[in-house]
Design an enzyme around this catalytic site. Structure first.
Site, PDB file in Angstrom:
ATOM      1  N   ASP A   6       0.886  -1.155   0.000  1.00  0.00           N
ATOM      2  CA  ASP A   6       0.000   0.000   0.000  1.00  0.00           C
ATOM      3  C   ASP A   6       0.936   1.220   0.000  1.00  0.00           C
ATOM      4  O   ASP A   6       2.086   1.119   0.438  1.00  0.00           O
ATOM      5  CB  ASP A   6      -0.860  -0.044   1.270  1.00  0.00           C
ATOM      6  CG  ASP A   6      -1.679   1.203   1.458  1.00  0.00           C
ATOM      7  OD1 ASP A   6      -2.458   1.542   0.556  1.00  0.00           O
ATOM      8  OD2 ASP A   6      -1.530   1.854   2.513  1.00  0.00           O
TER       9      ASP A   6
ATOM     10  N   ASP B 183       0.167   5.105   0.712  1.00  0.00           N
ATOM     11  CA  ASP B 183       0.022   6.106   1.764  1.00  0.00           C
ATOM     12  C   ASP B 183      -0.055   5.422   3.131  1.00  0.00           C
ATOM     13  O   ASP B 183      -0.925   4.596   3.360  1.00  0.00           O
ATOM     14  CB  ASP B 183      -1.263   6.909   1.493  1.00  0.00           C
ATOM     15  CG  ASP B 183      -1.345   8.152   2.340  1.00  0.00           C
ATOM     16  OD1 ASP B 183      -0.302   8.593   2.856  1.00  0.00           O
ATOM     17  OD2 ASP B 183      -2.450   8.689   2.495  1.00  0.00           O
TER      18      ASP B 183
HETATM   19  P1  B16 Z   1      -6.458  10.023  -4.584  1.00  0.00           P
HETATM   20  P2  B16 Z   1      -3.484   4.382  -0.193  1.00  0.00           P
HETATM   21  C1  B16 Z   1      -5.233   6.405  -0.393  1.00  0.00           C
HETATM   22  O1  B16 Z   1      -3.939   5.902  -0.573  1.00  0.00           O
HETATM   23  C2  B16 Z   1      -5.257   7.452   0.720  1.00  0.00           C
HETATM   24  O2  B16 Z   1      -4.875   6.851   1.959  1.00  0.00           O
HETATM   25  C3  B16 Z   1      -6.659   7.992   0.855  1.00  0.00           C
HETATM   26  O3  B16 Z   1      -6.690   8.991   1.887  1.00  0.00           O
HETATM   27  C4  B16 Z   1      -7.108   8.598  -0.482  1.00  0.00           C
HETATM   28  O4  B16 Z   1      -8.457   9.032  -0.392  1.00  0.00           O
HETATM   29  C5  B16 Z   1      -6.974   7.540  -1.585  1.00  0.00           C
HETATM   30  O5  B16 Z   1      -5.642   7.027  -1.615  1.00  0.00           O
HETATM   31  C6  B16 Z   1      -7.334   8.092  -2.950  1.00  0.00           C
HETATM   32  O6  B16 Z   1      -6.358   9.045  -3.310  1.00  0.00           O
HETATM   33  O7  B16 Z   1      -7.482  11.067  -4.255  1.00  0.00           O
HETATM   34  O8  B16 Z   1      -5.056  10.573  -4.689  1.00  0.00           O
HETATM   35  O9  B16 Z   1      -6.836   9.191  -5.780  1.00  0.00           O
HETATM   36  O10 B16 Z   1      -3.424   4.295   1.315  1.00  0.00           O
HETATM   37  O11 B16 Z   1      -4.479   3.404  -0.795  1.00  0.00           O
HETATM   38  O12 B16 Z   1      -2.127   4.303  -0.823  1.00  0.00           O
HETATM   39 MG    MG Z   2      -2.734   3.268   3.359  1.00  0.00          MG
END
Ligand code: B16
Ligand code: MG
Length: 214
Positions: free
Chosen positions: A7, A9
């Site tokens: 993953d 973030d």
């Molecule tokens: P985007 P992950 C996620 O990343 C984030 O933790 C989450 O807060 C966010 O809403 C989601 O990606 C979508 O991100 O708006 O940049 O497409 O933890 O799955 O790496």
């Molecule tokens: Mg994450």
């Protein structure tokens, strides 16, 4: 184990403060004054549209689907602007070293992230050369705990799910790994409560790689 799917973030990089700032700006513009960091914690790992719903819970206005897409696009614009300044200081402990170690051991690496900005984040933080395949919000329609994003990653690596380990910081991600038939390693502040097969504070503190991988 032949591959490790990370993953993004909360595992390899920390962009949650930037997500928070961008959602907060949108909330302020909508006159929502009660959007907090606690709400932002619930947004981790979930899709952009699901994150928007968490902001709109605090609004008494009604929005059409079309308006919601525009609001999510507006937030993403603020977020992408902030990503311009992203660099290796956003990397979480052990991220680079772990990816290098896996490559040295002949193990393939992938990212399995809900974020549609995953390729940009990997480029900005210098991780791109250390990642073999990217599966992200651009590749899937279903959110974790659906296993789609991890199954796409395994497919891109040309590995079967049971040969892949997932590293996650969110309970929905650990559940997604299980639903996809993959073992998991939980990291981050809630690592012990994620229900993962293995867990560690962060990637720098994993001391059971031998047990996990071989
Ligand atoms: P985007 P992950 C996620 O990343 C984030 O933790 C989450 O807060 C966010 O809403 C989601 O990606 C979508 O991100 O708006 O940049 O497409 O933890 O799955 O790496
Ligand atoms: Mg994450």
């Amino acid at each position: 184990m032949k591959g490790v799917i990370f993953d993004l973030d909360g595992v390899l990089v920390s962009t949650d403060e930037l997500h928070f700032q961008a959602w907060k700006r949108l909330a302020d513009e909508l006159g929502i004054t009660t959007f907090t960091r606690a709400d932002n914690v619930r947004q981790r790992g979930v899709s952009r549209m699901a994150s928007l719903e968490i902001v709109l819970e605090k609004s008494n206005q009604q929005f059409s689907e079309e308006e919601k897409v525009k609001l999510a696009d507006r937030k993403n614009g603020y977020y992408v602007d902030m990503l311009n300044d992203l660099d290796e200081t956003a990397l979480l402990p052990g991220a680079t070293e772990t990816l290098e170690m896996l490559h040295k051991e002949g193990i393939l690496t992938a990212v399995g992230s809900a974020s549609k900005n995953a390729p940009l984040i990997l480029e900005k933080t210098g991780l791109l050369p250390l990642i073999d395949k990217i599966s992200c919000g651009l590749d899937v329609t279903k959110s974790k705990p659906d296993p789609e994003v991890f199954l796409v990653a395994a497919k891109k690596l040309e590995l079967s799910p049971e040969d892949c380990l997932v590293v996650e910081d969110a309970a929905a991600g650990v559940e997604a790994a299980k639903n996809g038939g993959m073992k998991s390693l939980g990291v981050g502040p809630h690592h012990a409560e994620l229900g993962a097969d293995y867990d560690s504070e962060n990637l720098a503190t994993v001391n059971q790689w031998r047990e996990i991988l071989w």
